[in-house]
Design a protein around this motif. Structure first.
Motif, PDB file in Angstrom:
ATOM      1  N   ALA A 178      28.693 -24.419  67.707  1.00  0.00           N
ATOM      2  CA  ALA A 178      29.572 -23.380  67.983  1.00  0.00           C
ATOM      3  C   ALA A 178      29.138 -22.094  67.699  1.00  0.00           C
ATOM      4  CB  ALA A 178      31.008 -23.759  67.592  1.00  0.00           C
ATOM      5  N   ASP A 179      29.089 -21.063  68.455  1.00  0.00           N
ATOM      6  CA  ASP A 179      29.065 -19.728  67.822  1.00  0.00           C
ATOM      7  C   ASP A 179      27.829 -19.612  66.793  1.00  0.00           C
ATOM      8  OD1 ASP A 179      31.266 -18.882  69.155  1.00  0.00           O
ATOM      9  OD2 ASP A 179      32.163 -20.406  67.614  1.00  0.00           O
ATOM     10  N   ALA A 180      26.796 -20.193  67.350  1.00  0.00           N
ATOM     11  CA  ALA A 180      25.379 -20.421  66.486  1.00  0.00           C
ATOM     12  C   ALA A 180      24.126 -20.078  67.009  1.00  0.00           C
ATOM     13  CB  ALA A 180      25.327 -21.787  66.311  1.00  0.00           C
ATOM     14  N   THR A 181      22.869 -19.988  66.178  1.00  0.00           N
ATOM     15  CA  THR A 181      21.715 -19.700  66.699  1.00  0.00           C
ATOM     16  C   THR A 181      20.741 -20.375  65.780  1.00  0.00           C
ATOM     17  OG1 THR A 181      20.274 -17.751  67.088  1.00  0.00           O
ATOM     18  CG2 THR A 181      21.716 -17.692  64.947  1.00  0.00           C
ATOM     19  N   ALA A 182      19.681 -20.725  66.636  1.00  0.00           N
ATOM     20  CA  ALA A 182      18.397 -21.000  65.872  1.00  0.00           C
ATOM     21  C   ALA A 182      17.631 -19.888  65.092  1.00  0.00           C
ATOM     22  CB  ALA A 182      17.539 -21.827  66.763  1.00  0.00           C
ATOM     23  N   ASP A 183      17.878 -18.573  65.400  1.00  0.00           N
ATOM     24  CA  ASP A 183      17.088 -17.593  65.009  1.00  0.00           C
ATOM     25  C   ASP A 183      17.743 -16.215  65.044  1.00  0.00           C
ATOM     26  OD1 ASP A 183      15.211 -15.400  64.796  1.00  0.00           O
ATOM     27  OD2 ASP A 183      13.369 -16.909  65.204  1.00  0.00           O
TER      28      ASP A 183
ATOM     29  N   ASP B 240      14.166  -9.102  63.267  1.00  0.00           N
ATOM     30  CA  ASP B 240      14.977  -8.185  62.114  1.00  0.00           C
ATOM     31  C   ASP B 240      15.753  -9.065  61.046  1.00  0.00           C
ATOM     32  OD1 ASP B 240      13.747  -5.840  63.210  1.00  0.00           O
ATOM     33  OD2 ASP B 240      15.294  -5.426  64.271  1.00  0.00           O
ATOM     34  N   ARG B 241      15.784 -10.508  61.273  1.00  0.00           N
ATOM     35  CA  ARG B 241      16.695 -11.274  60.591  1.00  0.00           C
ATOM     36  C   ARG B 241      16.731 -10.775  59.203  1.00  0.00           C
ATOM     37  NH1 ARG B 241      12.606 -14.454  62.703  1.00  0.00           N
ATOM     38  NH2 ARG B 241      11.578 -15.709  61.230  1.00  0.00           N
TER      39      ARG B 241
ATOM     40  N   THR C  75      18.108  -7.751  58.092  1.00  0.00           N
ATOM     41  CA  THR C  75      19.378  -7.605  58.395  1.00  0.00           C
ATOM     42  C   THR C  75      20.459  -8.322  57.515  1.00  0.00           C
ATOM     43  OG1 THR C  75      19.032  -7.369  60.734  1.00  0.00           O
ATOM     44  CG2 THR C  75      21.298  -8.287  60.330  1.00  0.00           C
ATOM     45  N   TRP C  76      19.741  -9.654  56.903  1.00  0.00           N
ATOM     46  CA  TRP C  76      20.707 -10.445  56.176  1.00  0.00           C
ATOM     47  C   TRP C  76      20.562  -9.996  54.824  1.00  0.00           C
ATOM     48  CZ3 TRP C  76      24.528 -13.032  57.395  1.00  0.00           C
ATOM     49  CH2 TRP C  76      24.883 -13.630  58.884  1.00  0.00           C
ATOM     50  N   ALA C  77      19.566  -9.329  54.619  1.00  0.00           N
ATOM     51  CA  ALA C  77      19.491  -8.599  53.062  1.00  0.00           C
ATOM     52  C   ALA C  77      20.360  -7.693  52.829  1.00  0.00           C
ATOM     53  CB  ALA C  77      17.755  -8.251  53.120  1.00  0.00           C
ATOM     54  N   GLU C  78      20.491  -6.988  53.917  1.00  0.00           N
ATOM     55  CA  GLU C  78      21.672  -5.852  53.726  1.00  0.00           C
ATOM     56  C   GLU C  78      22.930  -6.527  53.776  1.00  0.00           C
ATOM     57  OE1 GLU C  78      21.000  -3.624  57.390  1.00  0.00           O
ATOM     58  OE2 GLU C  78      19.007  -2.843  56.664  1.00  0.00           O
TER      59      GLU C  78
ATOM     60  N   LEU D 138      20.148 -17.319  55.907  1.00  0.00           N
ATOM     61  CA  LEU D 138      20.292 -17.285  57.267  1.00  0.00           C
ATOM     62  C   LEU D 138      19.153 -16.300  57.519  1.00  0.00           C
ATOM     63  CD1 LEU D 138      24.195 -16.840  57.803  1.00  0.00           C
ATOM     64  CD2 LEU D 138      22.819 -18.864  58.464  1.00  0.00           C
ATOM     65  N   GLY D 139      18.714 -15.692  57.076  1.00  0.00           N
ATOM     66  CA  GLY D 139      17.509 -14.961  57.354  1.00  0.00           C
ATOM     67  C   GLY D 139      16.299 -15.545  57.331  1.00  0.00           C
ATOM     68  N   THR D 140      16.013 -16.874  56.821  1.00  0.00           N
ATOM     69  CA  THR D 140      15.010 -17.788  56.956  1.00  0.00           C
ATOM     70  C   THR D 140      15.058 -18.811  57.818  1.00  0.00           C
ATOM     71  OG1 THR D 140      15.885 -19.688  55.563  1.00  0.00           O
ATOM     72  CG2 THR D 140      15.101 -17.825  54.147  1.00  0.00           C
ATOM     73  N   VAL D 141      16.199 -18.807  58.908  1.00  0.00           N
ATOM     74  CA  VAL D 141      16.004 -19.608  59.751  1.00  0.00           C
ATOM     75  C   VAL D 141      15.302 -19.205  61.208  1.00  0.00           C
ATOM     76  CG1 VAL D 141      17.789 -20.802  61.564  1.00  0.00           C
ATOM     77  CG2 VAL D 141      18.337 -20.453  59.213  1.00  0.00           C
TER      78      VAL D 141
END
Length: 258
Positions: A115-120, A124-125, A128-131, A187-190
């Motif tokens: 649900a409300d998910a992603t594999a990537d 810029d992940r 983006t996630w570092a920010e 999450l930035g590693t996914v």
């Protein structure tokens, strides 16, 4: 309850009896997010709601971790509490974790709901996630709440369900900011799109049509890549769809029982 696993001590709700289902929560929340679902389903199935590492009551050694680490934590919990396969439901961060779990340990995932998910999260992940991680530790938690509510729920839900919104916010506010930031980096590693075809569990993919955290295009990518999957887009719904839309819980149960 505290479960001592091969991967450390994990806090997990564990109610009901019958076929086990494991629900994996969204970023910076805890297994308590799913308390309403657990109460509804406990008469018919065993509902296990773990806290991700550093979230809720689960241990964390303070070191960086990856999406794969979170998936392996869940695998260890299933092995400890169930001993064999379980149905798995993941929402948001929990959905990414569930994707990796189903890829790495297909023997432990019977049926899957994403649900409300992603594999990537895209090219810029990492940045983006570092920010997001920086904001998680540098902005007081109470001042992050308005941003989160807007992502989690549609305005009409917020207006009509103040107690439920407050319940979720209370979980968020007490989440450790350092663990929140570490999970952002995780999450930035996914980057698991290329392996979606290895998922063997029958899968229901759900997403809110107003979800701008993981937009419908990400759910479409999941459904296109997982061989035995079905996509449902929920109208007037944002990121925490399973909380905003209890009317879809029976459909999820039907998928799990098929």
């Amino acid at each position: 309850m505290k479960a001592t696993t091969a991967r450390g001590t994990i806090e997990a709700g564990d109610v009901g009896e019958g076929r086990p289902v494991v629900l994996l929560h969204a970023l910076a929340l805890s297994g308590r997010l799913f308390d309403p679902i657990a109460a509804e389903w406990a008469p018919r199935r065993r509902v296990i709601t773990p806290d991700a590492r550093g979230h809720g009551g689960s241990d964390w050694d303070g070191r960086p971790f990856t999406g794969e680490d979170m998936a392996d934590d869940v695998a260890a919990l299933i092995e400890t509490l169930v001993g064999g396969p379980a149905d798995v439901i993941g929402m948001s961060m929990g959905g990414s974790t569930a994707v990796l779990l189903a890829q790495r340990r297909p023997d432990l995932v019977a049926r899957l709901v994403l649900a409300d998910a992603t594999a990537d999260y895209g090219p810029d992940r990492v940045q983006t996630w570092a920010e997001r991680a920086e904001k998680a530790v540098n902005v007081p938690r109470e001042k992050q709440v308005d941003f989160q509510i807007d992502r989690w729920f549609s305005p009409s839900f917020v207006e009509a369900n103040a107690d439920e919104v407050r319940r979720v916010c209370d979980i968020f506010v007490v989440t450790d900011s350092a663990a929140h930031a570490a999970a952002c980096h995780a999450l930035g590693t996914v980057a698991a799109v290329g392996e979606l075809g290895t998922i063997s569990a029958p899968t229901l993919v759900m997403v809110g049509d107003e979800d701008y955290a993981t937009p419908p295009a990400m759910a479409e990518q999941l459904a296109a890549g997982i061989p035995d999957s079905r996509l449902e887009v929920l109208t007037a719904t944002r990121h925490l769809s399973l909380i905003q839309r209890p009317d879809v819980w029976p459909e999820i149960e039907k998928h799990l029982d098929a």
